[in-house]
Design an enzyme around this catalytic site. Sequence first.
Site, PDB file in Angstrom:
ATOM      1  N   GLY B  46      21.939  12.157 -20.696  1.00 31.04           N
ATOM      2  CA  GLY B  46      20.982  11.954 -21.778  1.00 31.04           C
ATOM      3  C   GLY B  46      21.610  11.258 -22.977  1.00 31.04           C
ATOM      4  N   ALA B  70      22.396  25.147 -21.623  1.00 33.00           N
ATOM      5  CA  ALA B  70      21.871  24.894 -22.963  1.00 33.00           C
ATOM      6  C   ALA B  70      22.791  23.893 -23.655  1.00 33.00           C
ATOM      7  CB  ALA B  70      21.797  26.194 -23.755  1.00 33.00           C
ATOM      8  N   VAL B  71      23.058  22.794 -22.961  1.00 37.96           N
ATOM      9  CA  VAL B  71      23.997  21.807 -23.488  1.00 37.96           C
ATOM     10  C   VAL B  71      23.439  21.150 -24.758  1.00 37.96           C
ATOM     11  CG1 VAL B  71      25.170  19.613 -22.999  1.00 37.96           C
ATOM     12  CG2 VAL B  71      25.051  21.403 -21.245  1.00 37.96           C
ATOM     13  N   CYS B 130      13.507  17.774 -22.186  1.00 37.68           N
ATOM     14  CA  CYS B 130      14.709  18.586 -22.373  1.00 37.68           C
ATOM     15  C   CYS B 130      14.351  19.872 -23.117  1.00 37.68           C
ATOM     16  CB  CYS B 130      15.774  17.838 -23.167  1.00 37.68           C
ATOM     17  SG  CYS B 130      17.223  18.881 -23.456  1.00 37.68           S
TER      18      CYS B 130
END
Lengths: 256, 302
Positions: B46, B70-71, B130
Site C-alpha cells: 500500500g 494492524a500495520v 484498509c
Amino acid sequence: MKKYILDCVVVANIPLNKRYFLLRVSHPSPFPRMLPGQFVELRVDNSSDVLLRRPISIHDMNYETNEMDLLVQIVGAGTLKMSELKKGDLLNMIAPLGNSFSMPTIDMKHVLLVGGGVGVAPLLLLGRVLQQYSCKVSFLLGARTASDLVQLDSFSQYGEVYLTTEDATVGEKGFVTNHSLLKNKVFDKIYTCGPTPMMKAISAYAKTNNIECEVSLENTMACGFGVCLCCVTDTTEGHKCVCTEGPVFNLTTLKW
Amino acid sequence: MVDLGINIGNLQLKNPVMTASGTFGYGTEFSDFFDISALGGIIIKGTTLHHREGNPYPRMAETPAGMLNAVGLQNKGVEYFITSIYPSLKTIDTHVLVNVSGSTIEEYVQAAEKINDLDKIPAIELNISCPNVKKGGMGFGTSCASAAEVVKAVRKVYTKSIMVKLSPNVTNIAEIAQAVEAEGADSVSLINTLLGMAVDAEKQKPVLSTITGGLSGPCVKPIALRMVWQVAKAVNIPIVGLGGIMNATDAIEFMLVGASAVQIGTANFIDPTVSLKIVNGIEAYLQKHNYSSVKDIIGLIK
C-alpha cells in the site's frame, strides 16, 4: 545474506527442564554460514492450528557435523508441538534471517554477554565466535530458579559465567542488573538478549557507564523476512522491522 | 499444452496468480526463493501520497487458522517509491501493480496521477478497504456513494487499468462492486481483511495496539468465496479473488465461483514459494480435467 528454505532433519530433541528443550537439526547439504544473533523461521507442522512459522534464535552451529542447535522454551501451541518432535522428523526452516551482533573492535578488552531466561540462546554462538577475538568474554545469566539456567557447561567453554536467580537457588539472588560483577568490573561492550525489562535495565546501566551496548529484540513476527511489517520497533529513524533491520540493535538507535 | 493466460480488463496476465498487497513487499524480498517473473503479476504494498509510519507495535496476533494485522499502511510515500523502488522493479518480467491508498480523495488522486506516469506500472489497485487507518481507507469502501466518489475522481486522472479492492466489512458487497463498476473500474479484487479483534485474557487487554485489526488466512476463505460468488452475479467486469488461499485447490475454488484471477496473501508468509506452486497446481488441475484454457473454469458454479 542469501536466505534458504531448508528441509532439516531432527537429530535430537533433548528436554533440559520442564519448559526448555534443545532441538538439534541437520540438513542433507552443508548449512550456509550463520552469524551470531541471526534466527530461523520454523514451519512447526502443516496444520492451520499453528499457521505461522516460529522465529527461533540460533543457539549454536557445528559445521563439522553440519548440525544446528536451537534452544527453545515452551510458551504456546507452536513451541509445545516443537517439543514433541522426534529424531528423524522433518522440520522446514527459512535461514539465515536477520542481522547479527557486531564484533568487538580491537581496543575492546572485556565484553559482557547478559542473558535472561530463554534469551540466553543466541549468546552461546556469540561466545563461540568471540573466541577468535582477543577480548575477554564474561557471561551474566539470570533466571527465576536454578533449573531454568541451562547449557551452563557450554557457556563456560567460552568465558567466565556469573549467575543470578530470583529465588537464590544458585548464584547471586535477584536480577542480573543487581549482580556485583557490574559494580566491580569494567566492560568495553555489552551484548544482551532476554526479557524487555531486563534489557532495558542493562541498557540503563550501559548508558550511565557510557558502554557500547547491543540488544537483541524478540518481537512477534508473521513472516520473518521483511514483508509483513508486523514486528516493528520504534527507532530514532522511525519504525524498523526487527526481522530484517534487527533483531540486533545498537542501543543508540532505540528510543529506550 | 494448457493456456494459463487471462485478461483482467485490458491487462493480459500470463497466468491467473498474483500476490496480494502487503504480503509481498516490493517483490524483491522473494528473489532468494524463486523467480517472481513466473507469476501473473505482483501487487506491491500500500502506497500513499505521504510517508506513513503506520501503527504502534504490537501489530499482529495469530488466531485460529488466521492472523490479525494492524500495520496501518506503513510506507515511505509515493515519491520515495518512484525514486528509490521503481527503478529496481523494471527488470521484473511480469506485471507490477501498485496498491494506492489515501486519507482523502485528493490524496488518492494525487498519488494515482504520479503513478500514471510510470511506464512499467500498467494498473493500480485502488485500496478503499484498509481497516487499519483512522481516516480514509475502509471508510471509502463501506458505502456505495463514497466508493463511487473515489473511483470517479481517480478515473479522471488515471488512464490505465484500475482494480478496486473491496472491503468485506459491508452488508452488501455486490452493491459496492456495482457502484465502482459504474464509475469506470476495470476490475474488482476481493476481499480485503475482515475487521476483527484479539484479547489477552491474562493481561485483560487487547493484543493489538489499535484494538481492532484485519483478519486474514484460511479462516476467511468461506466468506471470501461467498462474496466473490455474489459479486460475480452482479457485475460484468473481471473479479480477482483473494482471502485465505493456501494452495492451488483454494485458488481453483475462487475461479469456479467467478474469479478470473487470484491473489495470494497470508500464505506468502508461511511458504514464500507458494504462489509459484499454485501456478503449477492450477496447470496440473486443468490437464487432469482436460481443459485447454484456464478461462474454461471461470464461473462454472453459477
